[in-house]
Design a protein around this motif. Structure first.
Motif, PDB file in Angstrom:
ATOM      1  N   ASN A  11      -3.775 -20.317   1.674  1.00  0.00           N
ATOM      2  CA  ASN A  11      -4.183 -19.293   2.643  1.00  0.00           C
ATOM      3  C   ASN A  11      -3.651 -17.907   2.283  1.00  0.00           C
ATOM      4  O   ASN A  11      -3.222 -17.154   3.153  1.00  0.00           O
ATOM      5  CB  ASN A  11      -3.701 -19.704   4.036  1.00  0.00           C
ATOM      6  N   LEU A  12      -3.682 -17.577   1.013  1.00  0.00           N
ATOM      7  CA  LEU A  12      -3.199 -16.266   0.555  1.00  0.00           C
ATOM      8  C   LEU A  12      -4.279 -15.223   0.754  1.00  0.00           C
ATOM      9  O   LEU A  12      -5.399 -15.367   0.270  1.00  0.00           O
ATOM     10  CB  LEU A  12      -2.820 -16.349  -0.927  1.00  0.00           C
ATOM     11  N   ARG A  13      -3.923 -14.153   1.485  1.00  0.00           N
ATOM     12  CA  ARG A  13      -4.890 -13.121   1.812  1.00  0.00           C
ATOM     13  C   ARG A  13      -4.242 -11.741   1.719  1.00  0.00           C
ATOM     14  O   ARG A  13      -3.086 -11.563   2.081  1.00  0.00           O
ATOM     15  CB  ARG A  13      -5.450 -13.326   3.226  1.00  0.00           C
ATOM     16  N   ASP A  14      -5.007 -10.797   1.231  1.00  0.00           N
ATOM     17  CA  ASP A  14      -4.581  -9.405   1.147  1.00  0.00           C
ATOM     18  C   ASP A  14      -5.123  -8.675   2.373  1.00  0.00           C
ATOM     19  O   ASP A  14      -6.316  -8.749   2.674  1.00  0.00           O
ATOM     20  CB  ASP A  14      -5.156  -8.794  -0.138  1.00  0.00           C
ATOM     21  N   LEU A  15      -4.251  -7.962   3.101  1.00  0.00           N
ATOM     22  CA  LEU A  15      -4.734  -7.164   4.220  1.00  0.00           C
ATOM     23  C   LEU A  15      -5.598  -6.007   3.734  1.00  0.00           C
ATOM     24  O   LEU A  15      -6.337  -5.401   4.527  1.00  0.00           O
ATOM     25  CB  LEU A  15      -3.567  -6.613   5.040  1.00  0.00           C
ATOM     26  N   GLY A  16      -5.497  -5.691   2.465  1.00  0.00           N
ATOM     27  CA  GLY A  16      -6.281  -4.608   1.891  1.00  0.00           C
ATOM     28  C   GLY A  16      -7.770  -4.811   2.063  1.00  0.00           C
ATOM     29  O   GLY A  16      -8.283  -5.916   1.948  1.00  0.00           O
ATOM     30  N   LEU A  30      -0.733  -4.147  -1.204  1.00  0.00           N
ATOM     31  CA  LEU A  30       0.587  -3.785  -0.711  1.00  0.00           C
ATOM     32  C   LEU A  30       1.143  -4.746   0.335  1.00  0.00           C
ATOM     33  O   LEU A  30       2.351  -4.963   0.390  1.00  0.00           O
ATOM     34  CB  LEU A  30       0.566  -2.363  -0.137  1.00  0.00           C
ATOM     35  N   VAL A  31       0.287  -5.297   1.185  1.00  0.00           N
ATOM     36  CA  VAL A  31       0.746  -6.230   2.220  1.00  0.00           C
ATOM     37  C   VAL A  31      -0.171  -7.445   2.216  1.00  0.00           C
ATOM     38  O   VAL A  31      -1.382  -7.329   2.412  1.00  0.00           O
ATOM     39  CB  VAL A  31       0.750  -5.568   3.613  1.00  0.00           C
ATOM     40  N   LEU A  32       0.431  -8.612   1.994  1.00  0.00           N
ATOM     41  CA  LEU A  32      -0.318  -9.858   1.913  1.00  0.00           C
ATOM     42  C   LEU A  32       0.284 -10.878   2.860  1.00  0.00           C
ATOM     43  O   LEU A  32       1.444 -10.776   3.268  1.00  0.00           O
ATOM     44  CB  LEU A  32      -0.309 -10.401   0.479  1.00  0.00           C
ATOM     45  N   ARG A  33      -0.500 -11.901   3.181  1.00  0.00           N
ATOM     46  CA  ARG A  33      -0.079 -12.968   4.080  1.00  0.00           C
ATOM     47  C   ARG A  33      -0.443 -14.312   3.467  1.00  0.00           C
ATOM     48  O   ARG A  33      -1.354 -14.396   2.632  1.00  0.00           O
ATOM     49  CB  ARG A  33      -0.750 -12.820   5.445  1.00  0.00           C
ATOM     50  N   SER A  34       0.241 -15.371   3.891  1.00  0.00           N
ATOM     51  CA  SER A  34      -0.056 -16.691   3.319  1.00  0.00           C
ATOM     52  C   SER A  34       0.598 -17.781   4.155  1.00  0.00           C
ATOM     53  O   SER A  34       1.300 -17.509   5.125  1.00  0.00           O
ATOM     54  CB  SER A  34       0.460 -16.791   1.873  1.00  0.00           C
ATOM     55  N   ASP A 150       9.864   1.382  -1.111  1.00  0.00           N
ATOM     56  CA  ASP A 150      10.783   0.662  -1.982  1.00  0.00           C
ATOM     57  C   ASP A 150      10.673  -0.848  -1.827  1.00  0.00           C
ATOM     58  O   ASP A 150      11.180  -1.598  -2.675  1.00  0.00           O
ATOM     59  CB  ASP A 150      12.229   1.097  -1.694  1.00  0.00           C
ATOM     60  N   ALA A 151      10.036  -1.305  -0.737  1.00  0.00           N
ATOM     61  CA  ALA A 151       9.851  -2.747  -0.545  1.00  0.00           C
ATOM     62  C   ALA A 151       8.806  -3.306  -1.494  1.00  0.00           C
ATOM     63  O   ALA A 151       8.709  -4.520  -1.674  1.00  0.00           O
ATOM     64  CB  ALA A 151       9.459  -3.049   0.900  1.00  0.00           C
ATOM     65  N   GLY A 152       7.999  -2.418  -2.080  1.00  0.00           N
ATOM     66  CA  GLY A 152       6.981  -2.862  -3.023  1.00  0.00           C
ATOM     67  C   GLY A 152       5.922  -3.701  -2.358  1.00  0.00           C
ATOM     68  O   GLY A 152       5.852  -3.792  -1.130  1.00  0.00           O
ATOM     69  N   PRO A 153       5.068  -4.354  -3.135  1.00  0.00           N
ATOM     70  CA  PRO A 153       4.127  -5.313  -2.545  1.00  0.00           C
ATOM     71  C   PRO A 153       4.882  -6.373  -1.746  1.00  0.00           C
ATOM     72  O   PRO A 153       5.855  -6.958  -2.238  1.00  0.00           O
ATOM     73  CB  PRO A 153       3.431  -5.918  -3.766  1.00  0.00           C
ATOM     74  N   LEU A 154       4.444  -6.592  -0.522  1.00  0.00           N
ATOM     75  CA  LEU A 154       5.154  -7.463   0.419  1.00  0.00           C
ATOM     76  C   LEU A 154       4.239  -8.600   0.845  1.00  0.00           C
ATOM     77  O   LEU A 154       3.054  -8.395   1.092  1.00  0.00           O
ATOM     78  CB  LEU A 154       5.588  -6.634   1.624  1.00  0.00           C
ATOM     79  N   LEU A 155       4.816  -9.800   0.955  1.00  0.00           N
ATOM     80  CA  LEU A 155       4.085 -10.957   1.480  1.00  0.00           C
ATOM     81  C   LEU A 155       4.876 -11.531   2.648  1.00  0.00           C
ATOM     82  O   LEU A 155       6.087 -11.707   2.542  1.00  0.00           O
ATOM     83  CB  LEU A 155       3.904 -12.022   0.396  1.00  0.00           C
ATOM     84  N   PHE A 156       4.181 -11.802   3.760  1.00  0.00           N
ATOM     85  CA  PHE A 156       4.826 -12.455   4.900  1.00  0.00           C
ATOM     86  C   PHE A 156       4.092 -13.752   5.195  1.00  0.00           C
ATOM     87  O   PHE A 156       2.888 -13.869   5.000  1.00  0.00           O
ATOM     88  CB  PHE A 156       4.878 -11.543   6.123  1.00  0.00           C
ATOM     89  N   HIS A 157       4.854 -14.749   5.679  1.00  0.00           N
ATOM     90  CA  HIS A 157       4.229 -16.069   5.849  1.00  0.00           C
ATOM     91  C   HIS A 157       5.011 -16.923   6.837  1.00  0.00           C
ATOM     92  O   HIS A 157       6.168 -16.644   7.169  1.00  0.00           O
ATOM     93  CB  HIS A 157       4.151 -16.790   4.501  1.00  0.00           C
ATOM     94  N   CYS A 158       4.333 -17.987   7.301  1.00  0.00           N
ATOM     95  CA  CYS A 158       4.988 -19.049   8.053  1.00  0.00           C
ATOM     96  C   CYS A 158       4.670 -20.362   7.346  1.00  0.00           C
ATOM     97  O   CYS A 158       4.742 -20.423   6.121  1.00  0.00           O
ATOM     98  CB  CYS A 158       4.577 -19.028   9.519  1.00  0.00           C
ATOM     99  N   THR A 159       4.294 -21.411   8.059  1.00  0.00           N
ATOM    100  CA  THR A 159       3.966 -22.672   7.395  1.00  0.00           C
ATOM    101  C   THR A 159       2.491 -22.733   7.019  1.00  0.00           C
ATOM    102  O   THR A 159       2.137 -22.872   5.854  1.00  0.00           O
ATOM    103  CB  THR A 159       4.348 -23.872   8.280  1.00  0.00           C
ATOM    104  N   ALA A 160       1.615 -22.616   8.007  1.00  0.00           N
ATOM    105  CA  ALA A 160       0.184 -22.646   7.732  1.00  0.00           C
ATOM    106  C   ALA A 160      -0.386 -21.254   7.484  1.00  0.00           C
ATOM    107  O   ALA A 160      -1.507 -21.119   6.983  1.00  0.00           O
ATOM    108  CB  ALA A 160      -0.564 -23.314   8.882  1.00  0.00           C
ATOM    109  N   GLY A 161       0.346 -20.227   7.870  1.00  0.00           N
ATOM    110  CA  GLY A 161      -0.140 -18.863   7.698  1.00  0.00           C
ATOM    111  C   GLY A 161      -1.192 -18.470   8.709  1.00  0.00           C
ATOM    112  O   GLY A 161      -2.081 -17.671   8.409  1.00  0.00           O
ATOM    113  N   LYS A 162      -1.072 -18.992   9.936  1.00  0.00           N
ATOM    114  CA  LYS A 162      -2.145 -18.744  10.904  1.00  0.00           C
ATOM    115  C   LYS A 162      -1.660 -18.174  12.240  1.00  0.00           C
ATOM    116  O   LYS A 162      -2.329 -17.317  12.800  1.00  0.00           O
ATOM    117  CB  LYS A 162      -2.940 -20.027  11.162  1.00  0.00           C
ATOM    118  N   ASP A 163      -0.524 -18.613  12.746  1.00  0.00           N
ATOM    119  CA  ASP A 163      -0.084 -18.202  14.079  1.00  0.00           C
ATOM    120  C   ASP A 163       0.964 -17.092  14.019  1.00  0.00           C
ATOM    121  O   ASP A 163       0.670 -15.938  14.349  1.00  0.00           O
ATOM    122  CB  ASP A 163       0.448 -19.421  14.855  1.00  0.00           C
TER     123      ASP A 163
END
Length: 264
Positions: A11-16, A30-34, A150-163
């Protein structure tokens, strides 16, 4: 928002690319989720290696991280912010953190989650994203880091990447100027990937006699879930901006920096 092909990250997705007001959009890369990164293998996954991730924010609980620890790309830093810590301290484990356990026994699932109880539980979880201190701390970190070059490309996530992850994406996109229709469309867009990832679990549950509606309520995302969180924002703060300022404690300057960095 666009799906990013990956063989090792669910479930890797770019907010871009998400459309914003005035014909603008979110800057790519720059900001991704998974979902969780326990199977991440940058050497075997050029799509992920090419992202150049420098910051990873993990929204999961201690138990989730112990069961499936993240594999972090070389050179990236890991920030752990347990969104549901305060919610779990109530003594009622949120469904999102124990899907496997909840779907292991159809009888128990029916008792605790049938008849609309699963939907009500998720509504309560989403309201906790807005109301609890642990969620405030987690989403404050997300916004602060996403605003920092300075944080660079960032990825945020949980377990399923949905809630937990879906709420984080909603907050960011709302601040950047996405309208309500876009917020909901992007929130729901993870359903195919999530359902595919958990297909064996759903099938096993239904074959054992479980109610498929319960499985889907746990695995998928639904408009009513997000609407519960947004309603809690309106009730407590009146607007997303006030929720971010007064609830999360994020300064207006940080929000402006977020917009300057991510809007194109």
């Amino acid at each position: 928002m666009t799906a990013t092909p990956s063989t090792t990250v669910a479930n890797l997705r770019d907010l871009g690319g998400t459309p914003l007001a005035g014909g603008r959009s979110v800057r790519h890369g720059l900001v991704l989720r998974s979902g969780s990164l326990d199977r991440l293998d940058p050497a075997a996954d050029p799509a992920v290696a090419g992202l150049g991730l420098r910051t990873v924010i993990d929204f999961r609980s201690d138990a989730e991280r112990a069961d499936h620890p993240d594999r972090i790309p070389a050179g990236a830093r890991l920030l752990v912010r347990d969104v549901l810590a305060d919610k779990m301290s109530e003594g009622r484990m949120p469904a999102a953190t124990q899907l496997k356990d909840l779907l292991a026994d159809p009888v128990v699932a029916e008792e605790h989650l049938g008849g609309g109880k699963a939907q009500a539980l998720f509504g309560s979880v989403y309201r906790s994203f807005v109301a609890t201190g642990s969620a405030h701390a987690a989403y404050r970190t997300l916004l602060t880091e996403a605003a920092d070059p300075d944080a660079g490309p960032l990825l945020f996530h949980c377990t399923a990447g949905k809630d937990r992850t879906g709420w984080g994406a909603t907050v960011i996109l709302s601040l950047l100027g996405a309208d309500d229709e876009t917020l909901m469309a992007e929130y729901l867009s993870v359903n195919p990937a999530v359902k595919a990832a958990f297909a064996p679990m759903i099938e096993g549950f239904t074959v054992a006699g479980g109610d498929p509606d319960i499985a889907l309520a746990l695995i998928g995302v639904f408009p009513s879930y997000l609407e519960a969180g947004l309603d809690e924002v309106r009730l407590r703060y009146g607007s997303m901006e006030k929720y971010v300022r007064e609830g999360l404690g994020v300064e207006d300057g940080t929000v402006e920096a977020l917009r300057d960095r991510l809007v194109v």
